[in-house]
Design a protein around this motif. Structure first.
Motif, mmCIF file in Angstrom:
data_model
loop_
_atom_site.group_PDB
_atom_site.id
_atom_site.type_symbol
_atom_site.label_atom_id
_atom_site.label_comp_id
_atom_site.label_asym_id
_atom_site.label_seq_id
_atom_site.Cartn_x
_atom_site.Cartn_y
_atom_site.Cartn_z
ATOM 1 N N SER A 22 0.720 -1.251 -0.100
ATOM 2 C CA SER A 22 -0.005 0.066 -0.216
ATOM 3 C C SER A 22 0.825 1.279 -0.122
ATOM 4 O O SER A 22 1.986 1.264 0.522
ATOM 5 C CB SER A 22 -0.983 -0.196 1.027
ATOM 6 N N GLU A 23 0.242 2.183 -0.508
ATOM 7 C CA GLU A 23 1.041 3.632 -0.572
ATOM 8 C C GLU A 23 0.457 4.318 0.662
ATOM 9 O O GLU A 23 -0.629 3.923 1.389
ATOM 10 C CB GLU A 23 0.799 4.613 -1.798
ATOM 11 N N GLU A 24 1.146 5.242 1.297
ATOM 12 C CA GLU A 24 0.704 6.181 2.399
ATOM 13 C C GLU A 24 -0.533 6.673 2.111
ATOM 14 O O GLU A 24 -1.251 6.826 3.310
ATOM 15 C CB GLU A 24 1.705 6.879 3.169
ATOM 16 N N LEU A 27 -3.401 4.825 3.541
ATOM 17 C CA LEU A 27 -3.591 4.657 4.997
ATOM 18 C C LEU A 27 -4.343 6.170 5.415
ATOM 19 O O LEU A 27 -5.376 6.199 6.248
ATOM 20 C CB LEU A 27 -2.505 4.855 5.570
ATOM 21 N N ASP A 28 -3.966 7.524 4.886
ATOM 22 C CA ASP A 28 -4.405 8.661 4.940
ATOM 23 C C ASP A 28 -6.061 8.653 4.710
ATOM 24 O O ASP A 28 -6.679 9.149 5.234
ATOM 25 C CB ASP A 28 -3.764 9.665 4.104
ATOM 26 N N ARG A 33 -3.685 4.882 11.596
ATOM 27 C CA ARG A 33 -2.456 5.388 12.058
ATOM 28 C C ARG A 33 -1.403 4.250 11.853
ATOM 29 O O ARG A 33 -1.399 3.231 12.079
ATOM 30 C CB ARG A 33 -3.056 5.209 13.624
ATOM 31 N N LYS A 34 -0.430 4.882 10.951
ATOM 32 C CA LYS A 34 0.678 3.783 10.319
ATOM 33 C C LYS A 34 1.414 3.315 11.483
ATOM 34 O O LYS A 34 1.773 3.900 12.270
ATOM 35 C CB LYS A 34 1.581 4.794 9.511
ATOM 36 N N THR A 122 3.633 -0.484 3.440
ATOM 37 C CA THR A 122 3.928 0.601 2.778
ATOM 38 C C THR A 122 5.388 0.404 2.402
ATOM 39 O O THR A 122 6.088 -0.672 2.639
ATOM 40 C CB THR A 122 4.044 2.058 3.718
ATOM 41 N N ASP A 124 8.046 1.688 2.870
ATOM 42 C CA ASP A 124 9.486 1.235 3.738
ATOM 43 C C ASP A 124 9.304 0.103 4.489
ATOM 44 O O ASP A 124 10.166 -0.036 5.617
ATOM 45 C CB ASP A 124 9.358 2.528 5.067
ATOM 46 N N GLU A 126 7.127 -1.018 6.830
ATOM 47 C CA GLU A 126 6.291 -0.863 7.914
ATOM 48 C C GLU A 126 4.713 -1.163 7.596
ATOM 49 O O GLU A 126 4.411 -1.139 6.414
ATOM 50 C CB GLU A 126 6.117 0.616 8.187
ATOM 51 N N ARG A 127 4.360 -2.067 8.650
ATOM 52 C CA ARG A 127 2.881 -2.614 8.713
ATOM 53 C C ARG A 127 2.035 -1.838 9.451
ATOM 54 O O ARG A 127 2.141 -1.702 10.510
ATOM 55 C CB ARG A 127 2.810 -4.088 8.779
ATOM 56 N N THR A 128 0.697 -1.551 8.843
ATOM 57 C CA THR A 128 -0.250 -1.042 9.557
ATOM 58 C C THR A 128 -1.528 -2.068 9.436
ATOM 59 O O THR A 128 -1.784 -2.663 8.609
ATOM 60 C CB THR A 128 -0.776 0.344 8.763
#
Length: 332
Positions: A22-24, A27-28, A33-34, A122, A124, A126-128
């Motif tokens: 996913s792109e950030e 999430l937005d 909350r990332k 994302t 980087d 990182e997982r949300t």
């Protein structure tokens, strides 16, 4: 005396992970909350799932991932967690048994559907996580297999499952059975926001000796004591028999009274997805601990297992962890 048949038995949420890149902006758009874990209802789960890109479905759940890692290292692991008798429930049960973990918790024939965790990764790494707990939160004391718990060297409890009242009672029942059999009880704090909800209760479990061994990452530890890292670590020494703390690229450590052992992070070419890093670190450490390895050996096994898991998408090992450990000069 009950003969030890399992090295570790885990209690936790039985969840099927759906993992997608996913792109950030995604999430937005969904107000996420990332880097965190948010509990969602079934309606939101359906809405987010419909908007996600192509995903990979694989059985997950924090403690379940840890048990799979132990089995991959050649350990004897079992798991207790609740699913519904639906398609995802069947996927969960098949996957965990195929991984070599003993799993016999009866599926619910009614009520909420099997839990799922929608994980957005994302660029980087990182997982949300967005988790619909469904059937998983309906674990009850009746689901505790007393013989299995008494025969396990370590009973490992997942902090995420501290939300439902009946699951708490199942935890406490399991801890009592384990201690009466002379076994070790371990708790993973799971998430800094989970700690925020249950700080007093977690501290009480530690200070009253309900748990002997606590796993935390740096954020969870400082959230638990609402202070800086050094002071939090000093508090941890006083509150529990043994504490194990992961610090991402700074490595990991264990404390037991005045003893402190630290190891560096195991090198990885590229961080692809941090999902399950803490879960698999616990696999390595618990495998070593249950087999009587030194704290340093156990920490190194944990660091190695975590490095394998962050090198690919998903929270289940893709390489043979036992062979990987031996290649790196570690005993299993």
């Amino acid at each position: 005396m009950i003969v030890q048949q399992l090295d570790v038995i885990g209690f936790g949420n039985a969840i099927v992970d759906v993992i997608a890149r996913s792109e950030e902006a995604f999430l937005d758009r969904h107000g996420m909350r990332k880097g965190g874990m948010t509990l969602i209802d079934e309606a939101r789960a359906e809405a987010v799932y419909a908007d996600m890109g192509p995903g990979v479905e694989i059985s997950g759940g924090s403690a379940a991932n840890t048990m799979v890692g132990i089995a991959a290292l050649g350990g004897r692991a079992g798991f207790i967690g609740k699913v519904r008798d639906d398609e995802l429930g069947g996927i969960f049960a098949h996957d965990i048994r195929a991984a070599g973990v003993a799993y016999a918790t009866p599926a619910a024939s009614g009520g909420p559907t099997t839990a799922r965790c929608l994980i957005l990764v994302t660029p980087d790494g990182e997982r949300t996580m967005n988790t619909y707990l469904g059937a998983a939160q309906h674990l009850t004391p009746a689901d505790v297999d007393a013989n299995a718990v008494a025969s396990a060297g370590v009973t490992y409890l997942e902090g995420y499952l501290w939300d439902p009242a009946e699951a708490k009672q199942a935890f406490l029942k399991a801890a009592d059975i384990a201690h009466k059999a002379g076994r070790t009880v371990a708790l993973t704090l799971s998430d800094a926001f989970c700690v925020g909800r249950y700080r007093a209760e977690f501290l009480n479990l530690m200070r009253e000796g309900v748990v002997d061994l606590v796993f935390a990452n740096e954020a969870e530890l400082t959230a638990l004591y609402e202070t800086g890292f050094d002071e939090a670590l000093a508090q941890l020494r006083r509150d529990v028999t043994r504490g194990v703390v992961t610090r991402s690229e700074k490595g990991a450590l264990s404390v037991a009274g005045e003893d402190l052992v630290m190891v560096p992070a195991h090198g990885v070419a590229k961080v692809v997805d941090t999902t399950g890093a803490g879960d698999l670190f616990a696999s390595g450490y618990l495998h070593g601990f249950a087999r009587g390895f030194t704290p340093e050996e156990s920490l190194k096994l944990g660091a190695l297992a975590a490095a394998e898991i962050i090198s690919h998408i998903g929270a289940r090992p893709e390489q043979g962890l036992k062979a990987l450990a031996l290649e790196n000069g570690l005993r299993v």
